[in-house]
Enzyme design. Structure first.
Site, mmCIF file in Angstrom:
data_model
loop_
_atom_site.group_PDB
_atom_site.id
_atom_site.type_symbol
_atom_site.label_atom_id
_atom_site.label_comp_id
_atom_site.label_asym_id
_atom_site.label_seq_id
_atom_site.Cartn_x
_atom_site.Cartn_y
_atom_site.Cartn_z
ATOM 1 N N CYS A 55 0.818 -1.210 0.000
ATOM 2 C CA CYS A 55 0.000 0.000 0.000
ATOM 3 C C CYS A 55 0.855 1.265 0.000
ATOM 4 C CB CYS A 55 -0.928 0.019 1.209
ATOM 5 S SG CYS A 55 -2.168 -1.293 1.200
ATOM 6 N N GLU A 57 0.491 3.943 1.797
ATOM 7 C CA GLU A 57 0.815 4.406 3.151
ATOM 8 C C GLU A 57 2.075 3.722 3.669
ATOM 9 O OE1 GLU A 57 -3.811 4.173 3.155
ATOM 10 O OE2 GLU A 57 -2.146 3.207 2.106
ATOM 11 N N CYS A 96 -6.636 0.788 4.527
ATOM 12 C CA CYS A 96 -7.105 -0.590 4.732
ATOM 13 C C CYS A 96 -6.756 -1.043 6.151
ATOM 14 C CB CYS A 96 -6.464 -1.514 3.692
ATOM 15 S SG CYS A 96 -4.711 -1.869 3.977
ATOM 16 N N CYS A 99 -2.979 -1.266 6.859
ATOM 17 C CA CYS A 99 -2.378 0.059 7.019
ATOM 18 C C CYS A 99 -2.771 0.686 8.354
ATOM 19 C CB CYS A 99 -2.750 0.973 5.859
ATOM 20 S SG CYS A 99 -1.871 0.527 4.350
#
Length: 139
Positions: A55, A57, A96, A99
């Protein structure tokens, strides 16, 4: 309601995914402000085997630690670029679950910019997004 500094992060995330968007490969951009004031960006890394995707992040957090040391996460945001032909524009998305765990692990006091059901984005604490977080041992 987001502050001017929060909007600056949304703009940074929007800019990085606008510059790096690749259909079916990179569609999410993230920006975070470290506790020492640096803005770090990242884009997701997709893969043919989905479980090895990373991801945006996580990329931003990793870049911050690698390039500047771990100074904590003051605020973080992710935005998603629509696919070609998909209606809409680049918009803030919620992190998500993985994350959320990662953000909380690196800074339990982090602020997160999230969408607000048709309203302008809002800011919440990572604890609000991940209540009753799992902790190892006697933590």
């Amino acid at each position: 309601m987001v502050s001017k500094a929060d909007q600056e992060l949304i703009d940074a995330a929007t800019s990085v995914i606008s510059d790096r968007y690749r259909n079916d490969w990179q569609e999410v951009g993230a920006a975070m402000r470290t506790r020492d004031g640096r803005i770090i960006t990242g884009v997701n890394i997709d893969a043919y085997i989905g479980r090895i995707a990373v991801c945006a992040e996580a990329i931003a957090i990793g870049r911050a630690i690698t390039e500047h040391g771990d100074h904590g996460i003051e605020t973080i945001v992710a935005v998603r670029h629509p696919k070609p032909g998909e209606p809409g524009k680049i918009a803030v998305v919620s992190p998500c679950g993985i994350c959320r765990e990662l953000i909380h692990d690196y800074d339990a006091k982090a602020r997160v910019i999230v969408p607000d059901q048709g309203q302008p984005p809002k800011v919440v604490s990572i604890g609000e997004l991940l209540p009753n977080k799992y902790k190892r041992g006697s933590e």
